[in-house]
Enzyme design. Structure first.
Site, PDB file in Angstrom:
ATOM      1  NE  ARG A 152     -11.275   0.588 -12.486  1.00 11.61           N
ATOM      2  CZ  ARG A 152     -12.507   1.320 -12.297  1.00 11.61           C
ATOM      3  NH1 ARG A 152     -13.730   1.165 -12.917  1.00 11.61           N
ATOM      4  NH2 ARG A 152     -12.322   2.274 -11.475  1.00 11.61           N
ATOM      5  CE1 TYR A 203      -2.932   1.820 -16.985  1.00  9.86           C
ATOM      6  CE2 TYR A 203      -4.714   1.491 -15.673  1.00  9.86           C
ATOM      7  CZ  TYR A 203      -3.794   2.126 -15.657  1.00  9.86           C
ATOM      8  OH  TYR A 203      -3.392   2.482 -14.631  1.00  9.86           O
ATOM      9  N   GLY A 204      -4.250  -2.314 -16.704  1.00 12.80           N
ATOM     10  CA  GLY A 204      -4.859  -2.602 -15.301  1.00 12.80           C
ATOM     11  C   GLY A 204      -5.974  -3.363 -15.246  1.00 12.80           C
ATOM     12  CE  LYS A 225      -9.979  -2.295  -9.303  1.00  8.19           C
ATOM     13  NZ  LYS A 225     -10.266  -1.686  -7.895  1.00  8.19           N
ATOM     14  CG  HIS A 256     -13.485  -1.399  -4.544  1.00  9.13           C
ATOM     15  ND1 HIS A 256     -13.845  -0.263  -4.999  1.00  9.13           N
ATOM     16  CD2 HIS A 256     -12.054  -1.637  -4.923  1.00  9.13           C
ATOM     17  CE1 HIS A 256     -12.605   0.530  -6.001  1.00  9.13           C
ATOM     18  NE2 HIS A 256     -11.777  -0.421  -5.706  1.00  9.13           N
ATOM     19  CB  SER A 316     -10.620   3.821  -8.378  1.00 14.48           C
ATOM     20  OG  SER A 316     -11.345   2.395  -8.702  1.00 14.48           O
ATOM     21  CB  ALA A 317      -7.894   7.286  -7.831  1.00 21.93           C
ATOM     22  CB  CYS A 318     -10.849   7.685  -2.664  1.00 25.77           C
ATOM     23  SG  CYS A 318     -12.175   8.465  -3.714  1.00 25.77           S
ATOM     24  CB  THR A 335      -2.723   2.687  -1.786  1.00 24.32           C
ATOM     25  OG1 THR A 335      -3.448   1.828  -2.839  1.00 24.32           O
ATOM     26  CG2 THR A 335      -1.299   1.720  -1.507  1.00 24.32           C
ATOM     27  CG  ASP A 347      -8.305  -2.435  -5.145  1.00 24.47           C
ATOM     28  OD1 ASP A 347      -8.740  -1.431  -5.034  1.00 24.47           O
ATOM     29  OD2 ASP A 347      -8.240  -2.980  -6.133  1.00 24.47           O
ATOM     30  NE  ARG A 372      -4.018   2.940 -10.913  1.00 26.87           N
ATOM     31  CZ  ARG A 372      -5.148   2.749 -10.096  1.00 26.87           C
ATOM     32  NH1 ARG A 372      -4.796   1.833  -9.051  1.00 26.87           N
ATOM     33  NH2 ARG A 372      -6.134   3.493 -10.163  1.00 26.87           N
ATOM     34  NE  ARG A 377     -10.416  11.490  -4.657  1.00 22.56           N
ATOM     35  CZ  ARG A 377      -9.207  12.011  -4.308  1.00 22.56           C
ATOM     36  NH1 ARG A 377      -8.919  13.292  -3.858  1.00 22.56           N
ATOM     37  NH2 ARG A 377      -8.035  11.182  -4.118  1.00 22.56           N
TER      38      ARG A 377
END
Ligand code: SAT
Ligand code: MN
Length: 608
Positions: A71, A213-214, A222, A242, A264-266, A269, A289, A387, A418
């Site tokens: 993003r 992209y995504g 999003k 989210h 995102s990415a923490c 999933t 998500d 991804r 994080r």
């Protein structure tokens, strides 16, 4: 299907208007069928854009341009009429100015391409909580991904009838082709300074240009399900968040549903698909998500997952970290920016086994397999934000009720990010407003999910919504405070702040995370039943000694103590940062309840 098959005059007029502006070679209305998906995929394989994977049935690999891997928050806009309505955390541009700029870019931008019209539903088609959108795009990659991530097709047009509401979503990769020119198998997109991910919240409209992209291009995700939906939720009294949604079953067979907001990415999933390490507990997935939540007649909040698939981070996903995700991507999966092996499979750092022979990295270059399951920074075989796009129903632990149009009643909200220091493994808010306070101060180290020069630094990401709130974040806090008054305290979800990412002085993680997070989930489950498993501290409720099951856990008693106690000095620094750098941003939009919580926290800590 063609434009003439559209029976909804407003949709038809909009499609015609866009076609006139973008000047595609053809216009095609998607029916969402398997035959359509297969045909588009075959075309992309033939053109060299997609590589079929011998090892995974009906699966392919794409490689994007190096500038188009995540993003682009710096190019993402909330174009509300007034700047104040976008607030201090969004990029605002005057909507008229932005439209003029983008219309200039859109003019003729689809030369040499097909314009696809994608009717899609966020949420089960026809559900009262679901909403419809129409995405126009010149990318077959987007069509195929939307096919997995949302419910696409004629059924949506049927539900829309001749005057149903829809969110118009316009997308172009921003790379018109001259006569006879082709992409030559290269990923089409525009330069960074021509990428725009634009939202017009008052018109409930999305315009995206220049990225394939995504989150920049799959506009149901999003852009619609969070940025536009958060505005709808504010106006209509619900929540678009989210958040993952999981179903937790205790050894005695009792069920609770929990949502979790993490940047995102923490590991959303991974948490949504977790395999507990404590006996008798079970986790099943509703979503990984996004959660849309509305009050039911019983006064409880019910959540649906508006999505239909997973767009998960590949690197780090292995049979150890997330076996259910590995099972979900065995077939019918689109991979983006992963490595390719000699025998026609994907590979990434952290996949759990070393690769053999020669690999093709995400740039398309041949490279010897790294000796270990790891590569030095910047030399990765798979991009750190590579991804997979996989259908949700392929997940072995998908809950049987994941498509229930009513949604599932939520017992707990988790917030997290994080945080290498200060924030303990878990603490619970004393009440709703204290919980909203915890959501408002969420911070996280920036990950590769976004192109940013802040990767690795801690930034505040309230409710993990920093890049996704479609209006003034101060007003969003107020919306949360207000919702707490809509029902009785016993019906509201309990609120927890978790942190799986504490590090010791040598920079090693102190908590194993993954399946062992079930130990924390079990404590939370009991908290929802008001069990006597907590102590009251300056920052909220924390686990009583021994209340977290540590049988078989590989964490020293000292480390366990460190991550489950209050770090007074750390919290006082945290408060200073919130007071000086975070809260002042919101000015008069900051709810007074939140400043009161901050004062209370400081007073509590000073008494320690
Ligand atoms: O690319 S996406 O925005 O869909 C993924 C993410 O950042 O969470
Ligand atoms: Mn996300």
């Amino acid at each position: 299907m063609t434009i003439n098959d559209i029976k909804h005059p407003k949709i038809k007029a909009w499609v015609e208007e866009v076609a006139k502006m973008c000047e595609p070679d053809n216009v095609y209305v998607c029916d969402g069928s398997k035959a359509e998906y297969d045909k588009l995929m075959q075309e992309m394989i033939k053109s060299g854009l997609a590589t079929p994977l011998k090892k995974r049935p009906n699966s392919v690999l794409f490689r994007s341009q190096p500038s188009d891997v995540a993003r682009v928050e710096g190019r993402t806009y909330i174009a509300s009429t007034k700047e104040e309505n976008a607030g201090p955390t969004n990029h605002w541009i005057d909507p008229n100015e932005l439209k003029a700029t983008m219309k200039g870019l859109y003019k003729g931008c689809m030369h040499g391409r097909t314009m696809y019209v994608i009717p899609f539903s966020m949420g089960p088609v026809g559900s009262k909580i679901a909403k419809n959108g129409i995405e126009i795009t010149d990318s077959a990659y987007v069509v195929c991904n939307m096919d997995i991530m949302t419910r696409v097709g004629t059924a949506v047009l049927d539900v829309l009838g001749t005057n149903g509401e829809f969110v118009p979503c316009l997308h172009s990769v921003g790379k018109p082709l001259a006569k006879g020119e082709s992409d030559n198998g290269d990923w089409p997109c525009a330069d960074m300074e021509h990428k725009y991910i634009s939202h017009f919240p008052e018109e409930r409209t999305i315009w995206s240009y220049g990225s394939g992209y995504g989150g920049n291009a799959l506009l149901g995700k999003k852009c619609f399900a969070l940025r536009i939906a958060s505005v709808l939720a504010r106006d209509e009294g619900w929540l678009a968040e989210h958040m993952l949604i999981l179903k937790l079953t205790s050894p005695s067979g009792e069920v609770k549903y929990v949502t979790g907001a993490f940047p995102s990415a923490c590991g959303k999933t991974n948490l949504a698909m977790l395999i507990p390490t404590i006996p008798g507990w079970k986790v099943e997935t509703i979503g990984d998500d996004i959660a849309w939540m509305k009050f039911g007649d019983d006064g409880r909040l019910y959540a649906i997952n508006p999505e239909n698939g997973f767009f998960g981070v590949a690197p780090g996903t292995s049979n150890d970290s997330n076996k259910n995700a590995m099972e979900s991507i065995k077939e019918n999966t689109i991979f983006t920016n992963c490595g390719l092996t000699e025998d026609g499979d994907i590979w990434w750092e952290g996949i759990g086994y070393p690769a053999k022979g020669e690999l093709v990295d995400w740039h398309g270059n041949k490279k010897p397999a790294p000796a270990k399951d790891k590569s030095p920074k910047g030399e990765e075989i798979a991009h750190p934000n590579a991804r997979f796009t996989a259908p949700a129903h392929q997940c072995p632990c998908i809950a049987s009720e994941w498509e229930d149009p009513k949604g599932v009643p939520i017992s707990a909200f988790l917030f997290g990010g994080r945080r290498p220091s200060t924030i303990p493994l878990v603490h619970q808010s004393r009440d709703w407003n204290h919980g909203v306070f915890l959501g408002s101060i969420v911070g996280s180290e920036v990950t590769a999910a976004v192109i940013s020069d802040q990767v690795g630094q801690v930034r505040r990401d309230p409710f993990a919504m920093l890049p996704f709130c479609g209006y003034n974040m101060g007003d969003y806090f107020q919306h949360w405070i207000n919702l707490g008054k809509k029902t009785t305290a016993d019906k509201l979800p309990k609120i927890f702040y978790v942190n799986w990412f504490r590090k010791d002085a040598d920079g090693n993680f102190m908590w194993p995370g993954y399946g062992d997070n079930s130990r924390v989930l079990a404590w939370i489950f009991d908290r929802c039943d008001n069990k006597d498993n907590f102590v009251e501290t300056a920052i909220g409720y924390m686990p009583k000694d021994g209340a977290i099951n540590t049988t078989g856990l590989d964490v020293s008693a000292d480390a366990m103590k460190a991550i489950t106690s209050v770090d007074k000095e750390g919290w006082l620094k945290e408060i200073k940062d919130i007071r000086e750098n975070h809260y002042p941003k919101f000015g008069k939009h900051l709810p007074k309840e939140l400043s009161a919580e901050l004062d209370k926290l400081e007073a509590n800590l000073k008494k320690m």
